[in-house]
Design a protein around this motif. Structure first.
Motif, PDB file in Angstrom:
ATOM      1  N   LEU A 138       0.839  -1.213   0.000  1.00  0.00           N
ATOM      2  CA  LEU A 138       0.000   0.000   0.000  1.00  0.00           C
ATOM      3  C   LEU A 138       0.866   1.251   0.000  1.00  0.00           C
ATOM      4  O   LEU A 138       0.520   2.260  -0.629  1.00  0.00           O
ATOM      5  CB  LEU A 138      -0.945  -0.014   1.204  1.00  0.00           C
ATOM      6  N   ARG A 139       2.003   1.161   0.670  1.00  0.00           N
ATOM      7  CA  ARG A 139       2.890   2.335   0.662  1.00  0.00           C
ATOM      8  C   ARG A 139       3.406   2.616  -0.751  1.00  0.00           C
ATOM      9  O   ARG A 139       3.504   3.767  -1.168  1.00  0.00           O
ATOM     10  CB  ARG A 139       4.058   2.127   1.635  1.00  0.00           C
ATOM     11  N   ILE A 140       3.720   1.535  -1.464  1.00  0.00           N
ATOM     12  CA  ILE A 140       4.183   1.726  -2.857  1.00  0.00           C
ATOM     13  C   ILE A 140       3.070   2.376  -3.684  1.00  0.00           C
ATOM     14  O   ILE A 140       3.288   3.332  -4.427  1.00  0.00           O
ATOM     15  CB  ILE A 140       4.590   0.372  -3.490  1.00  0.00           C
ATOM     16  N   ALA A 141       1.852   1.856  -3.507  1.00  0.00           N
ATOM     17  CA  ALA A 141       0.719   2.394  -4.284  1.00  0.00           C
ATOM     18  C   ALA A 141       0.540   3.879  -3.985  1.00  0.00           C
ATOM     19  O   ALA A 141       0.352   4.704  -4.901  1.00  0.00           O
ATOM     20  CB  ALA A 141      -0.551   1.616  -3.949  1.00  0.00           C
ATOM     21  N   ALA A 142       0.631   4.237  -2.702  1.00  0.00           N
ATOM     22  CA  ALA A 142       0.433   5.636  -2.315  1.00  0.00           C
ATOM     23  C   ALA A 142       1.520   6.513  -2.928  1.00  0.00           C
ATOM     24  O   ALA A 142       1.250   7.598  -3.461  1.00  0.00           O
ATOM     25  CB  ALA A 142       0.445   5.748  -0.796  1.00  0.00           C
ATOM     26  N   LEU A 166      -6.838   4.654  -0.230  1.00  0.00           N
ATOM     27  CA  LEU A 166      -6.543   3.274  -0.616  1.00  0.00           C
ATOM     28  C   LEU A 166      -7.067   2.383   0.507  1.00  0.00           C
ATOM     29  O   LEU A 166      -6.578   2.457   1.640  1.00  0.00           O
ATOM     30  CB  LEU A 166      -5.036   3.059  -0.765  1.00  0.00           C
ATOM     31  N   ALA A 167      -8.072   1.570   0.209  1.00  0.00           N
ATOM     32  CA  ALA A 167      -8.680   0.762   1.277  1.00  0.00           C
ATOM     33  C   ALA A 167      -9.111  -0.582   0.735  1.00  0.00           C
ATOM     34  O   ALA A 167      -9.628  -0.672  -0.391  1.00  0.00           O
ATOM     35  CB  ALA A 167      -9.887   1.498   1.855  1.00  0.00           C
ATOM     36  N   ARG A 168      -8.911  -1.615   1.559  1.00  0.00           N
ATOM     37  CA  ARG A 168      -9.378  -2.941   1.128  1.00  0.00           C
ATOM     38  C   ARG A 168     -10.904  -2.965   1.117  1.00  0.00           C
ATOM     39  O   ARG A 168     -11.564  -2.263   1.895  1.00  0.00           O
ATOM     40  CB  ARG A 168      -8.818  -4.019   2.057  1.00  0.00           C
ATOM     41  N   ALA A 169     -11.437  -3.802   0.238  1.00  0.00           N
ATOM     42  CA  ALA A 169     -12.885  -3.777   0.001  1.00  0.00           C
ATOM     43  C   ALA A 169     -13.691  -4.141   1.239  1.00  0.00           C
ATOM     44  O   ALA A 169     -14.874  -3.786   1.340  1.00  0.00           O
ATOM     45  CB  ALA A 169     -13.225  -4.703  -1.160  1.00  0.00           C
ATOM     46  N   ASP A 170     -13.055  -4.857   2.206  1.00  0.00           N
ATOM     47  CA  ASP A 170     -13.826  -5.213   3.404  1.00  0.00           C
ATOM     48  C   ASP A 170     -13.687  -4.174   4.508  1.00  0.00           C
ATOM     49  O   ASP A 170     -14.122  -4.374   5.639  1.00  0.00           O
ATOM     50  CB  ASP A 170     -13.410  -6.604   3.915  1.00  0.00           C
ATOM     51  N   ASP A 171     -13.094  -3.055   4.189  1.00  0.00           N
ATOM     52  CA  ASP A 171     -12.935  -2.006   5.199  1.00  0.00           C
ATOM     53  C   ASP A 171     -14.314  -1.447   5.587  1.00  0.00           C
ATOM     54  O   ASP A 171     -15.104  -1.080   4.704  1.00  0.00           O
ATOM     55  CB  ASP A 171     -12.070  -0.886   4.611  1.00  0.00           C
ATOM     56  N   PRO A 172     -14.609  -1.385   6.899  1.00  0.00           N
ATOM     57  CA  PRO A 172     -15.939  -0.905   7.311  1.00  0.00           C
ATOM     58  C   PRO A 172     -16.273   0.484   6.768  1.00  0.00           C
ATOM     59  O   PRO A 172     -17.437   0.798   6.520  1.00  0.00           O
ATOM     60  CB  PRO A 172     -15.849  -0.882   8.843  1.00  0.00           C
ATOM     61  N   ALA A 173     -15.237   1.283   6.518  1.00  0.00           N
ATOM     62  CA  ALA A 173     -15.508   2.640   6.012  1.00  0.00           C
ATOM     63  C   ALA A 173     -16.185   2.612   4.643  1.00  0.00           C
ATOM     64  O   ALA A 173     -16.788   3.596   4.216  1.00  0.00           O
ATOM     65  CB  ALA A 173     -14.197   3.421   5.923  1.00  0.00           C
ATOM     66  N   TYR A 214      -2.643  -2.595  -8.233  1.00  0.00           N
ATOM     67  CA  TYR A 214      -3.051  -2.633  -9.646  1.00  0.00           C
ATOM     68  C   TYR A 214      -3.995  -1.460  -9.953  1.00  0.00           C
ATOM     69  O   TYR A 214      -3.928  -0.847 -11.021  1.00  0.00           O
ATOM     70  CB  TYR A 214      -3.758  -3.952  -9.983  1.00  0.00           C
ATOM     71  N   GLY A 215      -4.871  -1.157  -8.984  1.00  0.00           N
ATOM     72  CA  GLY A 215      -5.807  -0.039  -9.173  1.00  0.00           C
ATOM     73  C   GLY A 215      -5.057   1.285  -9.268  1.00  0.00           C
ATOM     74  O   GLY A 215      -5.389   2.139 -10.100  1.00  0.00           O
ATOM     75  N   ALA A 216      -4.032   1.432  -8.424  1.00  0.00           N
ATOM     76  CA  ALA A 216      -3.253   2.680  -8.456  1.00  0.00           C
ATOM     77  C   ALA A 216      -2.576   2.834  -9.819  1.00  0.00           C
ATOM     78  O   ALA A 216      -2.585   3.909 -10.426  1.00  0.00           O
ATOM     79  CB  ALA A 216      -2.214   2.671  -7.341  1.00  0.00           C
ATOM     80  N   PHE A 217      -2.011   1.744 -10.320  1.00  0.00           N
ATOM     81  CA  PHE A 217      -1.372   1.826 -11.640  1.00  0.00           C
ATOM     82  C   PHE A 217      -2.409   2.084 -12.738  1.00  0.00           C
ATOM     83  O   PHE A 217      -2.117   2.749 -13.733  1.00  0.00           O
ATOM     84  CB  PHE A 217      -0.566   0.557 -11.932  1.00  0.00           C
ATOM     85  N   ALA A 218      -3.617   1.562 -12.539  1.00  0.00           N
ATOM     86  CA  ALA A 218      -4.666   1.816 -13.536  1.00  0.00           C
ATOM     87  C   ALA A 218      -4.999   3.305 -13.573  1.00  0.00           C
ATOM     88  O   ALA A 218      -5.256   3.876 -14.645  1.00  0.00           O
ATOM     89  CB  ALA A 218      -5.906   0.987 -13.215  1.00  0.00           C
ATOM     90  N   VAL A 219      -4.987   3.948 -12.400  1.00  0.00           N
ATOM     91  CA  VAL A 219      -5.247   5.393 -12.356  1.00  0.00           C
ATOM     92  C   VAL A 219      -4.172   6.125 -13.163  1.00  0.00           C
ATOM     93  O   VAL A 219      -4.465   6.991 -13.992  1.00  0.00           O
ATOM     94  CB  VAL A 219      -5.263   5.891 -10.889  1.00  0.00           C
ATOM     95  N   LEU A 220      -2.925   5.745 -12.927  1.00  0.00           N
ATOM     96  CA  LEU A 220      -1.832   6.425 -13.641  1.00  0.00           C
ATOM     97  C   LEU A 220      -1.944   6.207 -15.154  1.00  0.00           C
ATOM     98  O   LEU A 220      -1.746   7.126 -15.949  1.00  0.00           O
ATOM     99  CB  LEU A 220      -0.469   5.913 -13.166  1.00  0.00           C
ATOM    100  N   ARG A 221      -2.272   4.960 -15.511  1.00  0.00           N
ATOM    101  CA  ARG A 221      -2.420   4.643 -16.944  1.00  0.00           C
ATOM    102  C   ARG A 221      -3.504   5.522 -17.566  1.00  0.00           C
ATOM    103  O   ARG A 221      -3.344   6.092 -18.643  1.00  0.00           O
ATOM    104  CB  ARG A 221      -2.781   3.166 -17.061  1.00  0.00           C
ATOM    105  N   HIS A 222      -4.607   5.597 -16.839  1.00  0.00           N
ATOM    106  CA  HIS A 222      -5.748   6.384 -17.300  1.00  0.00           C
ATOM    107  C   HIS A 222      -5.330   7.845 -17.503  1.00  0.00           C
ATOM    108  O   HIS A 222      -5.586   8.451 -18.545  1.00  0.00           O
ATOM    109  CB  HIS A 222      -6.848   6.250 -16.246  1.00  0.00           C
ATOM    110  N   MET A 223      -4.657   8.381 -16.492  1.00  0.00           N
ATOM    111  CA  MET A 223      -4.273   9.799 -16.559  1.00  0.00           C
ATOM    112  C   MET A 223      -3.245  10.049 -17.662  1.00  0.00           C
ATOM    113  O   MET A 223      -3.297  11.058 -18.352  1.00  0.00           O
ATOM    114  CB  MET A 223      -3.618  10.235 -15.243  1.00  0.00           C
ATOM    115  N   ASN A 224      -2.295   9.128 -17.788  1.00  0.00           N
ATOM    116  CA  ASN A 224      -1.203   9.360 -18.737  1.00  0.00           C
ATOM    117  C   ASN A 224      -1.542   8.943 -20.157  1.00  0.00           C
ATOM    118  O   ASN A 224      -0.713   9.054 -21.051  1.00  0.00           O
ATOM    119  CB  ASN A 224       0.072   8.638 -18.280  1.00  0.00           C
TER     120      ASN A 224
END
Ligand code: GCV
Length: 697
Positions: free
Chosen positions: A53-57, A73-80, A121-131
């Protein structure tokens, strides 16, 4: 008015200079964009702490434009995230979801998935999308990989040489490992994670037993430690005779309990050092490698014995179907199917059979391998070659996306709607294993792959392994935008060049379904005349079968009947030259030189036309690239420009040498307008390349 025009054109030049990277770009950053100088980076919050997660951030902080929404950045089972309606099941373990969300009363960009790796993977997808031209304001991305295993196969030897490698020495510095972990190891893992690759086989399939000794296990463990936060598992190629060579046993017979016990203990030793070790890749009884057939046992016996050793640890075995024997007079294209098809259903459930995309060997074009669709009870992993052994090494520009796509999209004809892609992807009802393997084109060269455009082949492999339904053209655009920036002229030109480039190589090396016409050993230049090698199927004359009357390999009923290995609907199409696609014509048929093509041209005329077309395509690529000079940094522009000039010269060489040879066989004149070869056939036959890279010795 004139002055205004002049000023505005000066301004345009200045703007262009600013827009294009002023500094030289050595290609090291790949498609990953340069980090922005962030005075106030976008806040990225983590719902938990982990190296991944630190790498993703960090990736997002470096790359998101200032002023973007804060990110969570949160896992899907996070109560939030309760109440956001995220379907966790549908995302699997590696799928990601990116969306705008109100969290704790704040509007944020949420990047989520079931695991930390999915979030990366989601973080890299964001970058791909933006770039690649996407909008930060409107982020809504969701994707789940269609395969479990997305693996690079390194054909790297322990002495640092890379078999069929054209980008310098091996990335792995075995000598300084495990103590020194070169920063490039993490950069390699990062690049792979950015395109979804989740495994790497470190050593050559022509394996040395020493890779399984304690010192080398420690070295592999050091790499595994670097790769782990990026979601990349380590695999090793295993030499089947290792129990004899490093274990002191008298045999490697898979049915011998002492052999099975040795492998079990060896697996235990590896897993103690690398708890998440992926498993073994094996080339057995192929091109001189040892295997179970040496003891009269089957490939399933061999694979299952190894599978039992890694099974308690959750490991797998990828067992290659690339087998052919000099003792077997059968058409080489048939041998793998003949050997493996009867074994369907006999493999343990943690074995995948690894099948090359075509039945011969990574040619610029081959029909899909008939094993796809023929082994429904066995998980198959498709093997592609990213390194361009037969497509001009690092210097020739050949974007392999269309080649991969052509194979993946091929209907097997076995079951309704089944394609090669559907055979190797996850099935709703079925096998737990699925995947794509690619023989890596990565080495110690500063630009990793020997040329800028070769990076695109690494990229497209990873993206298609994640989702084989993606289009190679869309992926070329995606890559071009991330690699060269957002200038639409550059993107359009580069994509146009890429999309025609592989067909150009087919045209100047082996048009109309001709294959394996390469000179001995190095596989670089033409050698259609070669007929003196020990094994019949190593000689180009075996493949083209040209004589005074005609050319091509008859694989119909009157010949080797290889077409019978395909499903009936496909076999029917290939049985008749009229219904065989022209691109595969001479793969399946031996035809007279004056055979009439659909448009009335003779086969000979069409063959020559295609050779000429291939050379002309390369000339056109050079011209297109020249127009981009002011728009691309000098370092990358110049290297590609020089390589295209080399390719042009060598496309001409391929065309001239091939035509000189065909004419020596058929005695036909060249069609009007087609130029005579520059040199005599003898001249081409005398050419030697003793130090060509990548050639095993
Ligand atoms: C690793 C071809 C290549 C060999 C390679 C082999 C294989 O024959 O020329 O270098 O060996 O394929 O895939 O095992």
């Amino acid at each position: 008015m004139k002055l205004i025009r002049r000023l505005s054109s000066l301004w345009a030049c200045a703007a262009l200079a600013l827009a294009s990277p002023a500094l030289a770009d050595d290609g090291y950053r790949l498609w990953l964009g340069s980090a922005r100088e962030q005075t106030s980076p976008v806040p990225v919050e983590l719902s938990d702490d982990s190296p991944t997660l630190r790498i993703a951030a960090e990736e997002l902080r470096r790359a998101l434009p200032a002023g973007s929404r804060p990110v969570l950045l949160a896992r899907a089972d996070d109560p939030a995230l309760a109440g956001l309606g995220i379907e966790r099941q549908a995302l699997g373990l590696e799928g990601y979801r990116v969306q705008r969300a109100m969290i704790g009363g704040r509007e944020m960009t949420l990047v989520t998935g079931a695991t930390d790796i999915a979030i990366l993977y989601g973080a890299f997808a964001v970058l791909r999308h933006m770039n690649s031209g996407g909008d930060a304001a409107d982020l809504a991305l969701i994707s789940v990989p269609k395969t479990r295993l997305r693996i690079l196969n390194h054909w790297d030897n322990l002495d640092g040489a890379v078999e069929r490698g054209y980008a310098g020495q091996s990335l792995w510095d075995w000598w300084t490992l495990p103590d020194f972990k070169h920063p490039r190891y993490a950069d390699y893992a990062r690049a792979n994670a950015s395109i979804g690759i989740n495994g790497t086989v470190l050593n050559n399939v022509n394996a040395k037993a020493q890779s399984l000794t304690a010192p080398y296990i420690a070295k592999a463990a050091a790499l595994a430690e670097v790769f782990r936060p990026y979601g990349i598992k380590i695999y090793l190629s295993a030499r089947f005779s290792a129990p004899i060579e490093i274990g002191g046993l008298k045999t490697a017979d898979p049915r011998d309990p002492a052999v099975a016990a040795w492998w079990k203990a060896k697996a235990g030793e590896i897993y103690r050092a690398i708890p998440d070790f992926g498993g073994f890749l094996v080339k057995a009884n192929s091109e001189g490698q040892p295997g179970p057939r040496d003891y009269g046992a089957s490939h399933a016996d061999g694979a299952n014995m190894l599978a039992a050793a890694v099974k308690p640890h959750g490991g797998i075995v990828m067992w290659r179907a690339f087998v052919y024997a000099d003792t077997d007079p059968e058409d080489r294209a048939k041998q793998a199917y003949t050997e493996f098809k009867p074994l369907d259903g006999q493999f343990a459930d943690n074995v995948l059979v690894q099948v090359k995309n075509g039945a011969i060997d990574f040619q610029p074009r081959e029909p899909f391998h008939p094993l796809f669709g023929a082994m429904p009870k066995t998980p198959l992993i498709a093997e592609f070659q990213i390194t361009k052994e037969y497509l001009g090494f690092a210097t020739h520009l050949a974007y392999l996306g269309p080649l991969f796509e052509e194979v993946l999209d091929a209907p097997t004809g076995v079951r309704r709607g089944e394609t090669v892609a559907s055979v190797i992807t996850d099935k709703a009802d079925g096998q737990a294993l699925s995947g794509m393997a690619g023989v890596a084109n990565i080495g110690r060269d500063r630009d990793w792959s020997g040329s800028t455009f070769n990076q695109a082949n690494w990229y497209v492999f990873g993206r298609l392994a994640w989702d084989p339904a993606l289009s190679s053209q869309a992926l070329a655009r995606e890559w071009a935008a991330q690699t060269f920036g957002d200038d639409p002229v550059v993107i359009d030109t580069v994509v146009a060049m890429m999309m025609r480039s592989r067909e150009a190589v087919v045209d100047y090396t082996g048009p109309l379904g001709l294959a394996h016409l390469f000179a001995t050993g190095h596989h670089y230049g033409p050698g259609p005349w070669v007929s003196d090698l020990a094994r019949p199927e190593w000689n180009p004359v075996y493949y083209h079968r040209a004589d005074k009357q005609g050319i091509g390999f008859d694989r119909t009923r009157t010949g080797s009947n290889a077409i019978a290995q395909y499903a009936p609907s496909i076999a029917r199409r290939y049985a008749d030259p009229r219904s065989t696609p022209p691109e595969e014509l001479l793969w399946f048929h031996h035809l007279p030189w004056d055979y009439r093509m659909a448009d009335g041209k003779t086969l000979w005329e069409e063959l020559v036309r295609r050779y000429d077309r291939g050379v002309a395509e390369v000339a056109a690529m050079r011209e297109q690239w020249a127009t981009l000079k002011p728009r691309i940094d000098a370092e990358r522009w110049t290297k590609t420009d020089v390589f295209l000039a080399v390719q042009h010269r060598e496309a001409q060489w391929w065309r001239d040498a091939s035509l000189a040879y065909w004419r020596s066989i058929n005695g036909l004149a060249l069609p009007a307008g087609s130029k005579a070869p520059e040199h005599s056939l003898e001249h081409y036959k005398q050419m030697r390349f003793p130090f060509a890279p990548g050639n095993p010795h």
